[in-house]
Motif scaffolding. Structure first.
Motif, PDB file in Angstrom:
ATOM      1  N   THR A 228       0.056  -6.601 -10.904  1.00  0.00           N
ATOM      2  CA  THR A 228      -0.812  -5.524 -10.416  1.00  0.00           C
ATOM      3  C   THR A 228      -2.251  -5.997 -10.553  1.00  0.00           C
ATOM      4  OG1 THR A 228       0.786  -3.914 -11.158  1.00  0.00           O
ATOM      5  CG2 THR A 228      -1.422  -3.098 -10.704  1.00  0.00           C
ATOM      6  N   LYS A 229      -3.003  -5.862  -9.450  1.00  0.00           N
ATOM      7  CA  LYS A 229      -4.392  -6.325  -9.459  1.00  0.00           C
ATOM      8  C   LYS A 229      -5.220  -5.293  -8.703  1.00  0.00           C
ATOM      9  CE  LYS A 229      -7.072 -10.361  -7.994  1.00  0.00           C
ATOM     10  NZ  LYS A 229      -7.013 -11.632  -7.270  1.00  0.00           N
ATOM     11  N   ASN A 230      -6.357  -4.927  -9.218  1.00  0.00           N
ATOM     12  CA  ASN A 230      -7.197  -3.880  -8.598  1.00  0.00           C
ATOM     13  C   ASN A 230      -6.355  -2.635  -8.324  1.00  0.00           C
ATOM     14  OD1 ASN A 230      -8.885  -6.050  -8.527  1.00  0.00           O
ATOM     15  ND2 ASN A 230      -8.622  -6.428  -6.341  1.00  0.00           N
ATOM     16  N   ASN A 231      -5.506  -2.274  -9.262  1.00  0.00           N
ATOM     17  CA  ASN A 231      -4.635  -1.093  -9.095  1.00  0.00           C
ATOM     18  C   ASN A 231      -3.712  -1.192  -7.888  1.00  0.00           C
ATOM     19  OD1 ASN A 231      -5.453   0.195 -11.330  1.00  0.00           O
ATOM     20  ND2 ASN A 231      -7.122   1.307 -10.328  1.00  0.00           N
ATOM     21  N   GLN A 232      -3.457  -2.418  -7.414  1.00  0.00           N
ATOM     22  CA  GLN A 232      -2.536  -2.572  -6.284  1.00  0.00           C
ATOM     23  C   GLN A 232      -1.359  -3.430  -6.717  1.00  0.00           C
ATOM     24  OE1 GLN A 232      -5.126  -4.326  -3.294  1.00  0.00           O
ATOM     25  NE2 GLN A 232      -4.658  -2.635  -1.925  1.00  0.00           N
TER      26      GLN A 232
ATOM     27  N   GLU B 267       0.846  -1.194   0.000  1.00  0.00           N
ATOM     28  CA  GLU B 267       0.000   0.000   0.000  1.00  0.00           C
ATOM     29  C   GLU B 267       0.883   1.246   0.000  1.00  0.00           C
ATOM     30  OE1 GLU B 267      -2.314  -0.536   3.538  1.00  0.00           O
ATOM     31  OE2 GLU B 267      -3.565  -2.084   2.639  1.00  0.00           O
ATOM     32  N   ASN B 268       0.270   2.396  -0.313  1.00  0.00           N
ATOM     33  CA  ASN B 268       1.011   3.682  -0.336  1.00  0.00           C
ATOM     34  C   ASN B 268       2.285   3.549  -1.163  1.00  0.00           C
ATOM     35  OD1 ASN B 268      -0.826   4.397   1.635  1.00  0.00           O
ATOM     36  ND2 ASN B 268       0.551   3.772   3.283  1.00  0.00           N
ATOM     37  N   LEU B 269       2.121   3.092  -2.391  1.00  0.00           N
ATOM     38  CA  LEU B 269       3.300   2.807  -3.218  1.00  0.00           C
ATOM     39  C   LEU B 269       3.838   4.103  -3.821  1.00  0.00           C
ATOM     40  CD1 LEU B 269       4.772   0.197  -4.276  1.00  0.00           C
ATOM     41  CD2 LEU B 269       3.468   0.490  -6.356  1.00  0.00           C
TER      42      LEU B 269
END
Length: 518
Positions: free
Chosen positions: A181-185, A153-155
């Protein structure tokens, strides 16, 4: 460690100027957050050795942690002196206790601490099923997966596959990593050789930040028990199969790391080693040297920071990311040989060539089989003591080590080892990949012929100048043994001297660093 004493009532309890206690295997922790769990406190000590007891005084925000040996406690205090550990993002202060051991048998409220300790020691001994232990304490359940799912998170800064490998390798051998990258994460799946290592890594790293106040790790166990990696490139890697294609016809160089290292400030994880305090010891900053690592500890996470400017320095900033040649400096010129460097660096990868500099013999170039082996050797060996001097390793700006031309004066300082029979990692999937550990005072010996006794082996090490503290043959397999020496430096020197020593009956002794102690 008085930097945490702010309010007046603390100063009455802990006289700011009292002399520090002499070393003890019992450590006194102050300022622990009131909601912290037993397992979290124990996890501070785990990287340094077995934790044998714990007493929590939550009302006073204090705890006592007992380590199995004084040596482990000393390593832990030395490690956490320059870099204050954190629990739940709050700094915690550690010092030696006046107590020599903890007697907690008759105390009320010890049940939870004992359950947490039992959980951890069961994990350490590999006995995973724990009837009756509270399962919410993070105990390992039978059949747990060795695969972790990691979400970042908080990339704010890119996190590369290499950075993940580096951080998670501190907890055991990482076999495979897949990033996506999945679900913009940004996420990763990471497989350890053993579920126990996955359990430790999750306990210690879940919720930690890779860089100051960003790139937060969220870690769960994956439902998968094994990963299938088809390509070795910057998105996926199988560390046991160096023969996989890259999948895109491009040679798989590590991605340019510069972006990841523009981070302001140092990595703030409690395991970030002494990052950010390197230049204070007067290292030349330009080379971005790795910080001294602690044997058995989690060491710095590759990134060292020049504290002065608060910028990240890429280790060996002059070097090339993805390079397989290391520059090794601060060697003892009277005692170091190409063969010695070949054997020592060979613990972490196959060494092809070694060159000791003709004009400056405390410097050498070591060419490894590939970039990940070079990185591994650098992480584990930089900061270790060898022949009385603290060795430094960084990536070199040279891509290969040149052999001297015919008739060129060299004094035997350049050697080609590419056809040596002593390479440990030639066979894909070799067991040796799963037995890579940081230098430690305990060595693992193997290939011992039946006629060789404990005394023979002890004498062999004593004659090499070591003091033997403990010895034990493996119960199931007498061809193997553990030998514990007085210090990590002694063990490193003994490994160089005695690996491949001829024991007779066509047996040559195999020596490596052990993850266990006797």
């Amino acid at each position: 460690m008085n930097n945490g004493l702010s309010n007046g009532n603390d100063n009455k309890k802990f006289k700011g100027d009292r002399p520090p206690c002499s070393p003890s295997r019992v450590l006194h922790l102050r300022k622990i957050p009131c909601d912290v769990t037993e397992a979290e406190v124990i996890s501070l000590g785990l990287p340094f050795g077995k934790v044998t007891n714990l007493l929590m005084l939550k009302g006073k925000s204090q705890a006592f942690l007992e380590m199995a040996s004084e040596e482990a406690a000393v390593t832990m205090v030395n490690y956490y002196t320059p870099v204050t550990p954190q629990l739940r993002s709050q700094p915690v202060y550690i010092q030696y206790s006046n107590h020599r051991e903890l007697k907690t048998d008759n105390l009320p409220n010890q049940a939870r601490a004992q359950a947490a300790l039992q959980a951890v020691s069961a994990v350490q001994s590999g006995n995973l099923a724990l009837p009756g232990a509270p399962s919410n304490e993070g105990t390992v359940l039978p059949g747990q997966s060795p695969v972790l799912r990691i979400i970042i998170e908080n990339l704010f800064y890119p996190v590369t596959l290499e950075v993940l490998h580096q951080i998670f390798s501190k907890f055991g051998t990482v076999l495979k990593i897949i990033t996506f990258t999945k679900n913009n994460q940004f996420q990763a799946l990471l497989q350890y050789a053993d579920p126990v290592n996955a359990h430790y890594a999750k306990m210690a790293l879940d919720g930690q930040n890779i860089y100051n106040a960003c790139c937060t790790l969220r870690i769960d166990f994956s439902k998968l028990t094994s990963l299938n990696v088809k390509y070795n490139n910057d998105k996926s890697r199988d560390f046991t199969r160096l023969d996989l294609p890259t999948g895109d016809g491009q040679p798989s160089l590590e991605p340019p790391m510069a972006a990841a290292f523009g981070a302001p400030g140092i990595i703030s994880s409690p395991y970030a080693g002494a990052a950010g305090f390197a230049p204070a010891i007067g290292f030349p900053q330009a080379t971005g040297l790795s910080v001294p690592a602690v044997p058995g500890a989690l060491g710095p996470l590759t990134l060292t920071s020049s504290a002065v400017t608060g910028r990240m320095a890429i280790p060996g900033a002059s070097g090339i990311p993805g390079n397989s040649v290391l520059l090794v400096t601060n060697l003892n010129p009277d005692l170091i040989t190409p063969h010695g460097l070949f054997i020592l660096f060979g613990v972490y990868g196959d060494v092809h060539r070694v060159k000791i500099m003709f004009n400056k013999k405390e410097n050498a170039l070591v060419q490894m089989a590939d970039a990940s082996q070079a990185q591994l050797a650098m992480n584990h060996l930089s900061g270790q003591r060898l022949y009385g001097k603290v060795l430094r390793a960084t990536l070199s700006k040279h891509q290969s080590v040149q052999l001297p031309r015919e008739g060129q004066e060299d004094q035997g300082l350049t050697k080609d080892f590419s056809n040596s029979p002593l390479h440990r990692f030639k066979k894909p999937g070799s067991k040796n990949f799963q037995n890579i550990f940081p230098p430690s005072a305990t060595l693992h010996l193997s290939n011992i012929p039946p006629s060789v006794t404990m005394d023979d082996l002890k004498n062999l090490f004593t004659e090499a100048g070591c003091s033997v503290k403990a010895f034990k043959f493996f119960q199931k397999d007498r061809k193997m043994a553990l030998i514990q020496l007085a210090s990590v430096e002694e063990a490193i020197q003994a490994l160089i001297e005695l690996h491949n020593h001829d024991l007779g009956e066509n047996h040559h002794l195999r020596v490596s660093f052990s993850k266990s102690t006797i």
